[in-house]
Design an enzyme around this catalytic site. Structure first.
Site, PDB file in Angstrom:
ATOM      1  N   ARG A   1      30.708  36.214  47.973  1.00 18.88           N
ATOM      2  CA  ARG A   1      31.443  35.279  47.278  1.00 18.88           C
ATOM      3  C   ARG A   1      31.327  35.621  45.301  1.00 18.88           C
ATOM      4  O   ARG A   1      30.327  36.277  45.043  1.00 18.88           O
ATOM      5  CB  ARG A   1      30.616  34.008  47.162  1.00 18.88           C
ATOM      6  CG  ARG A   1      30.467  33.102  48.693  1.00 18.88           C
ATOM      7  CD  ARG A   1      29.623  32.051  48.635  1.00 18.88           C
ATOM      8  NE  ARG A   1      29.511  31.570  50.040  1.00 18.88           N
ATOM      9  CZ  ARG A   1      28.756  30.454  50.462  1.00 18.88           C
ATOM     10  NH1 ARG A   1      28.109  29.859  49.424  1.00 18.88           N
ATOM     11  NH2 ARG A   1      28.941  30.044  51.708  1.00 18.88           N
TER      12      ARG A   1
ATOM     13  N   ASP B   1      32.023  34.271  41.529  1.00 18.47           N
ATOM     14  CA  ASP B   1      32.379  32.981  40.841  1.00 18.47           C
ATOM     15  C   ASP B   1      33.510  32.787  39.913  1.00 18.47           C
ATOM     16  O   ASP B   1      34.359  33.769  39.893  1.00 18.47           O
ATOM     17  CB  ASP B   1      30.880  32.836  39.641  1.00 18.47           C
ATOM     18  CG  ASP B   1      29.672  32.624  40.549  1.00 18.47           C
ATOM     19  OD1 ASP B   1      29.753  31.962  41.420  1.00 18.47           O
ATOM     20  OD2 ASP B   1      28.971  33.027  39.676  1.00 18.47           O
TER      21      ASP B   1
ATOM     22  N   ARG C   1      24.434  39.389  36.987  1.00 14.05           N
ATOM     23  CA  ARG C   1      24.633  38.946  35.832  1.00 14.05           C
ATOM     24  C   ARG C   1      23.556  38.775  34.955  1.00 14.05           C
ATOM     25  O   ARG C   1      23.253  39.076  33.793  1.00 14.05           O
ATOM     26  CB  ARG C   1      25.504  37.578  35.831  1.00 14.05           C
ATOM     27  CG  ARG C   1      26.970  37.980  36.179  1.00 14.05           C
ATOM     28  CD  ARG C   1      27.945  36.618  36.362  1.00 14.05           C
ATOM     29  NE  ARG C   1      27.726  35.797  35.042  1.00 14.05           N
ATOM     30  CZ  ARG C   1      27.901  34.412  35.078  1.00 14.05           C
ATOM     31  NH1 ARG C   1      28.544  33.872  36.378  1.00 14.05           N
ATOM     32  NH2 ARG C   1      27.981  33.828  34.279  1.00 14.05           N
TER      33      ARG C   1
END
Length: 250
Positions: free
Chosen positions: A50, A52, A202
């Site tokens: 997935r 973002d 991140r």
């Protein structure tokens, strides 16, 4: 039913992430609607990972199940025609066995994070890299990154909204290198693991940037990991510098 494995490239700045969202466009929605237009079937896309809002993919792997008898090349060409002008492209399509699953068969995932280290605003690379105006020490960042490689509890680098059953992951690679590019000084951060926690890459990059700026020491990185607390995190790097590069399969 036939199962088709897709390789998907997309610019994440146009979407609210890969997964379907109630409040905005997603890559999944775009791909499923393109498949519907070609096959007449409501298909569901399953992806290897997935991403973002704002995160890009060079080669996201996914699969769909289709009842219509259609050659992989024709399916790919038709879907790409329907996907225009969205910044999404099916770059490969192939028949796979029914027990092949884009997510559950995946044995490794690889990400790249790009930092452009210059003061001038980004024009061509806007929304495709993180601009950091302060000079960064890539060698110090790389040394600090090695504290995170291996089997660890990554709670510090885990989003509060992460749905993973455990914060314990094995990070196979976290390399930082300075790259001389046409946009100016660039720092590339390569991360590889079987799987990642939500926001893990991140979060790690944000802390590495603090090391590169001289605001954190290499020991600070090790201490943040050992703290096993989100409160010890420096900050999350922005999404636009992150690219899903590759999904690995047996």
């Amino acid at each position: 039913m036939s199962r088709y494995a897709l390789t998907i490239e997309y610019d994440g700045s146009a979407f609210f992430g890969l997964q379907r969202q109630a409040d905005g466009p997603s890559v999944q929605q775009a791909v499923e609607e393109a498949a519907l237009a070609i096959t007449g079937e409501d298909v569901r896309m399953h992806a290897a990972g997935r991403t973002d809002t704002g995160v890009h993919a060079v080669a996201m792997r996914a699969h769909i199940d289709v009842a219509k008898d259609i050659a992989p090349f024709r399916l790919m060409e038709g879907m790409n025609a329907r996907l225009r002008p969205d910044p999404v492209a099916i770059t490969a399509c192939e028949d796979v066995d029914d027990d092949w699953h884009a997510r559950f068969s995946c044995t490794g995932r690889r990400y790249l994070y790009r930092i452009i280290n210059r003061r001038a605003p980004l024009a061509l690379m806007k929304d495709r890299a993180w601009q950091v105006p302060q000079e960064l020490d890539a060698a110090a960042m790389h040394r600090a990154a090695q504290h995170l490689v291996g089997l660890h509890d990554f709670t510090t680098f885990r989003s509060a909204h992460c749905q993973s059953a455990s914060p314990v992951k094995t990070l196979d690679r976290l390399d930082v290198e300075a790259v001389a590019g046409p946009w100016g000084a660039e720092i590339a951060i390569h991360a590889a693991a079987r799987s990642f926690l939500h926001h893990q890459v991140r979060s790690m990059v944000g802390c590495l940037a603090l090391v590169g700026m001289g605001r954190w020491s290499e020991q600070d990185m090790a201490d943040a990991l050992a703290a096993k607390s989100r409160a010890a995190l420096g900050f999350n790097a922005p999404p636009q510098g992150l690219y899903f590069m590759e999904a690995l399969y047996p």
